[in-house]
Design a protein around this motif. Structure first.
Motif, PDB file in Angstrom:
ATOM      1  N   HIS A 129       0.813  -1.216   0.000  1.00 31.22           N
ATOM      2  CA  HIS A 129       0.000   0.000   0.000  1.00 31.22           C
ATOM      3  C   HIS A 129       0.848   1.269   0.000  1.00 31.22           C
ATOM      4  O   HIS A 129       0.319   2.374   0.094  1.00 31.22           O
ATOM      5  N   GLY A 130       2.156   1.114  -0.098  1.00 31.85           N
ATOM      6  CA  GLY A 130       3.028   2.279  -0.180  1.00 31.85           C
ATOM      7  C   GLY A 130       3.263   3.002   1.129  1.00 31.85           C
ATOM      8  O   GLY A 130       3.663   4.179   1.132  1.00 31.85           O
ATOM      9  N   VAL A 131       3.031   2.329   2.244  1.00 33.69           N
ATOM     10  CA  VAL A 131       3.240   2.952   3.556  1.00 33.69           C
ATOM     11  C   VAL A 131       4.735   3.130   3.805  1.00 33.69           C
ATOM     12  O   VAL A 131       5.555   2.266   3.478  1.00 33.69           O
ATOM     13  N   ASN A 132       5.096   4.265   4.387  1.00 31.77           N
ATOM     14  CA  ASN A 132       6.481   4.561   4.734  1.00 31.77           C
ATOM     15  C   ASN A 132       6.861   3.759   5.982  1.00 31.77           C
ATOM     16  O   ASN A 132       6.468   4.106   7.094  1.00 31.77           O
ATOM     17  N   LEU A 133       7.625   2.695   5.795  1.00 30.52           N
ATOM     18  CA  LEU A 133       7.939   1.761   6.871  1.00 30.52           C
ATOM     19  C   LEU A 133       9.387   1.892   7.314  1.00 30.52           C
ATOM     20  O   LEU A 133      10.291   1.991   6.482  1.00 30.52           O
ATOM     21  N   LEU A 134       9.591   1.875   8.627  1.00 27.97           N
ATOM     22  CA  LEU A 134      10.937   1.871   9.170  1.00 27.97           C
ATOM     23  C   LEU A 134      11.051   0.672  10.123  1.00 27.97           C
ATOM     24  O   LEU A 134      10.488   0.696  11.219  1.00 27.97           O
ATOM     25  N   PRO A 135      11.726  -0.404   9.708  1.00 30.90           N
ATOM     26  CA  PRO A 135      11.830  -1.587  10.564  1.00 30.90           C
ATOM     27  C   PRO A 135      12.793  -1.361  11.724  1.00 30.90           C
ATOM     28  O   PRO A 135      13.801  -0.657  11.592  1.00 30.90           O
ATOM     29  N   ARG A 136      12.462  -1.985  12.854  1.00 32.93           N
ATOM     30  CA  ARG A 136      13.310  -1.886  14.044  1.00 32.93           C
ATOM     31  C   ARG A 136      13.439  -3.278  14.663  1.00 32.93           C
ATOM     32  O   ARG A 136      12.514  -4.086  14.614  1.00 32.93           O
ATOM     33  N   LEU A 137      14.598  -3.526  15.268  1.00 27.15           N
ATOM     34  CA  LEU A 137      14.848  -4.815  15.906  1.00 27.15           C
ATOM     35  C   LEU A 137      15.487  -4.595  17.264  1.00 27.15           C
ATOM     36  O   LEU A 137      16.615  -4.091  17.347  1.00 27.15           O
ATOM     37  N   PRO A 138      14.786  -4.932  18.354  1.00 28.36           N
ATOM     38  CA  PRO A 138      15.430  -4.907  19.664  1.00 28.36           C
ATOM     39  C   PRO A 138      16.445  -6.032  19.754  1.00 28.36           C
ATOM     40  O   PRO A 138      16.170  -7.165  19.329  1.00 28.36           O
ATOM     41  N   LEU A 139      17.617  -5.726  20.274  1.00 30.06           N
ATOM     42  CA  LEU A 139      18.693  -6.716  20.403  1.00 30.06           C
ATOM     43  C   LEU A 139      18.736  -7.184  21.854  1.00 30.06           C
ATOM     44  O   LEU A 139      19.357  -6.560  22.711  1.00 30.06           O
ATOM     45  N   ILE A 140      18.080  -8.316  22.109  1.00 27.84           N
ATOM     46  CA  ILE A 140      17.865  -8.782  23.475  1.00 27.84           C
ATOM     47  C   ILE A 140      18.611 -10.094  23.698  1.00 27.84           C
ATOM     48  O   ILE A 140      18.302 -11.112  23.041  1.00 27.84           O
ATOM     49  N   PRO A 141      19.592 -10.117  24.604  1.00 28.08           N
ATOM     50  CA  PRO A 141      20.305 -11.373  24.880  1.00 28.08           C
ATOM     51  C   PRO A 141      19.339 -12.495  25.263  1.00 28.08           C
ATOM     52  O   PRO A 141      18.420 -12.300  26.055  1.00 28.08           O
ATOM     53  N   GLY A 142      19.562 -13.640  24.666  1.00 29.52           N
ATOM     54  CA  GLY A 142      18.727 -14.789  24.963  1.00 29.52           C
ATOM     55  C   GLY A 142      17.452 -14.871  24.146  1.00 29.52           C
ATOM     56  O   GLY A 142      16.741 -15.883  24.199  1.00 29.52           O
ATOM     57  N   PHE A 143      17.148 -13.836  23.377  1.00 28.56           N
ATOM     58  CA  PHE A 143      15.895 -13.814  22.622  1.00 28.56           C
ATOM     59  C   PHE A 143      16.106 -13.402  21.161  1.00 28.56           C
ATOM     60  O   PHE A 143      15.823 -14.176  20.247  1.00 28.56           O
ATOM     61  N   THR A 144      16.570 -12.202  20.930  1.00 30.92           N
ATOM     62  CA  THR A 144      16.728 -11.713  19.546  1.00 30.92           C
ATOM     63  C   THR A 144      18.179 -11.436  19.181  1.00 30.92           C
ATOM     64  O   THR A 144      18.479 -11.208  18.012  1.00 30.92           O
ATOM     65  N   LEU A 145      19.048 -11.421  20.160  1.00 28.03           N
ATOM     66  CA  LEU A 145      20.459 -11.104  19.913  1.00 28.03           C
ATOM     67  C   LEU A 145      21.200 -12.366  19.474  1.00 28.03           C
ATOM     68  O   LEU A 145      22.106 -12.863  20.156  1.00 28.03           O
ATOM     69  N   THR A 146      20.783 -12.906  18.330  1.00 26.02           N
ATOM     70  CA  THR A 146      21.444 -14.063  17.725  1.00 26.02           C
ATOM     71  C   THR A 146      21.602 -13.791  16.235  1.00 26.02           C
ATOM     72  O   THR A 146      20.777 -13.105  15.625  1.00 26.02           O
ATOM     73  N   GLU A 147      22.649 -14.342  15.658  1.00 24.37           N
ATOM     74  CA  GLU A 147      22.855 -14.153  14.222  1.00 24.37           C
ATOM     75  C   GLU A 147      21.712 -14.773  13.425  1.00 24.37           C
ATOM     76  O   GLU A 147      21.310 -14.237  12.382  1.00 24.37           O
ATOM     77  N   GLU A 148      21.172 -15.892  13.909  1.00 23.11           N
ATOM     78  CA  GLU A 148      20.081 -16.552  13.203  1.00 23.11           C
ATOM     79  C   GLU A 148      18.854 -15.647  13.135  1.00 23.11           C
ATOM     80  O   GLU A 148      18.244 -15.476  12.071  1.00 23.11           O
ATOM     81  N   ASN A 149      18.478 -15.055  14.269  1.00 25.54           N
ATOM     82  CA  ASN A 149      17.299 -14.190  14.285  1.00 25.54           C
ATOM     83  C   ASN A 149      17.528 -12.944  13.433  1.00 25.54           C
ATOM     84  O   ASN A 149      16.656 -12.522  12.671  1.00 25.54           O
ATOM     85  N   MET A 150      18.722 -12.372  13.548  1.00 24.28           N
ATOM     86  CA  MET A 150      19.050 -11.193  12.747  1.00 24.28           C
ATOM     87  C   MET A 150      19.000 -11.520  11.254  1.00 24.28           C
ATOM     88  O   MET A 150      18.462 -10.739  10.449  1.00 24.28           O
ATOM     89  N   GLN A 151      19.540 -12.670  10.885  1.00 22.30           N
ATOM     90  CA  GLN A 151      19.546 -13.061   9.476  1.00 22.30           C
ATOM     91  C   GLN A 151      18.125 -13.268   8.965  1.00 22.30           C
ATOM     92  O   GLN A 151      17.804 -12.902   7.823  1.00 22.30           O
ATOM     93  N   GLN A 152      17.261 -13.823   9.809  1.00 24.53           N
ATOM     94  CA  GLN A 152      15.872 -14.022   9.409  1.00 24.53           C
ATOM     95  C   GLN A 152      15.174 -12.687   9.159  1.00 24.53           C
ATOM     96  O   GLN A 152      14.381 -12.555   8.215  1.00 24.53           O
ATOM     97  N   VAL A 153      15.463 -11.702   9.995  1.00 28.34           N
ATOM     98  CA  VAL A 153      14.886 -10.365   9.790  1.00 28.34           C
ATOM     99  C   VAL A 153      15.374  -9.775   8.476  1.00 28.34           C
ATOM    100  O   VAL A 153      14.587  -9.273   7.656  1.00 28.34           O
ATOM    101  N   LEU A 154      16.674  -9.838   8.246  1.00 31.89           N
ATOM    102  CA  LEU A 154      17.249  -9.253   7.038  1.00 31.89           C
ATOM    103  C   LEU A 154      16.760  -9.968   5.780  1.00 31.89           C
ATOM    104  O   LEU A 154      16.492  -9.319   4.755  1.00 31.89           O
TER     105      LEU A 154
END
Length: 295
Positions: free
Chosen positions: A208-233
């Motif tokens: 729909h053309g919405v101006n989107l800015l993605p954000r990722l919290p870097l949380i040890p034990g939850f999101t601060l992993t290369e696997e999770n980061m790679q999945q986001v990217l």
């Protein structure tokens, strides 16, 4: 107006329920002069209520949709004058967390900062909690601000019916869209989040053309992993976005938990240092993003 009593706890108050709930919003803070959360100088409106249960949440007072009462024991005079009513507390030890506001009331407060919005290219960002839990009122607020030419943005995890999201974006200049745990099963069990819906909604907003800015919290034990980061990217690659914000874990909200009779489960978790964050910054840069830490 009709009133209904909600189950009472030590920290929650009964909630007035009106026949037209969209005419009032429930907020717990207005933060002025912010240089993050959108362009320029911004005022943030924090909406109360969130369907998710992120262990690292810096605003635990945002989780419950109810108006709550907290007591700061260090300020208490033990005078019993208040009888547990914050309005009668002489020392300010007790206070309400949350308030109901009408649209005109809230607009009056926000427009005090209009000169800063105009001079800096800033505006108003709606945050939470999860603003989508009060989508009707939030939509009216965004519409009123937009009518005055004030820049608008929302912060959201995107886990709501798409129709609610699309309605808000009609009067929204930017959507700050949070990605957290990408694995659907873990996102459900840890955060109570429907991750497939989060991703589907992002795709739809992009279409729909919405101006989107993605954000990722870097949380040890939850999101601060290369696997999770790679999945986001990998997920974001097709959208050709220019910028991403990485939000390193902090403990700024820890002191609020005991005030709300909550346990802070991240107490022993170490705040990641620059060396720990650097590889994730580099991963995002490799994909061509302008990377901002915080924001």
């Amino acid at each position: 107006m009709t009133l209904s009593a909600a189950p009472h706890t030590s920290s929650d108050l009964w909630i007035p329920v009106t026949e037209e709930p969209e005419k009032r919003g429930r907020i717990f803070n207005i933060q002025r002069f912010s240089l993050n959360d959108g362009q320029g100088i911004r005022t943030l409106v924090f909406f109360k209520g969130c369907p998710h249960r992120c262990p690292w949440c810096a605003n635990p007072e945002s989780m419950s949709p109810r108006i709550q009462v907290i007591k700061r024991q260090a300020k208490c005079l033990s005078c019993r004058t208040c009888l547990q009513d914050p309005a009668e507390c002489p020392s300010g030890a007790m206070e309400y967390v949350g308030e109901d506001v009408t649209l005109p009331e809230l607009m009056t407060r926000l427009l005090k900062d209009e000169v800063f919005f105009r001079s800096s290219g800033g505006g108003v960002t709606l945050s939470g909690g999860e603003v989508l839990m009060q989508h009707a009122f939030a939509g009216e607020l965004l519409k009123a601000l937009r009518a005055l030419g004030i820049s608008t943005a929302i912060e959201t995890a995107g886990d709501a019916p798409l129709s609610h999201l699309l309605a808000l974006t009609e009067n929204c200049d930017q959507v700050l869209y949070d990605f957290k745990i990408m694995d659907p099963q873990r996102a459900r069990s840890v955060l109570n989040m429907n991750q497939p819906r989060v991703m589907d909604n992002f795709r739809a907003l992009a279409e729909h053309g919405v101006n989107l800015l993605p954000r990722l919290p870097l949380i040890p034990g939850f999101t601060l992993t290369e696997e999770n980061m790679q999945q986001v990217l990998d997920f974001l690659r097709p959208f050709n976005l220019a910028e991403i914000h990485l939000l390193p874990f902090h403990k700024y909200g820890e002191a609020k938990y005991p005030l709300l009779d909550k346990t802070y489960s991240m107490h022993k978790t170490k705040v990641p240092d620059a060396a720990t964050i650097a590889p994730f910054y580099a991963m995002a840069e490799k994909y061509g993003y302008k990377v901002t830490l915080g924001g």
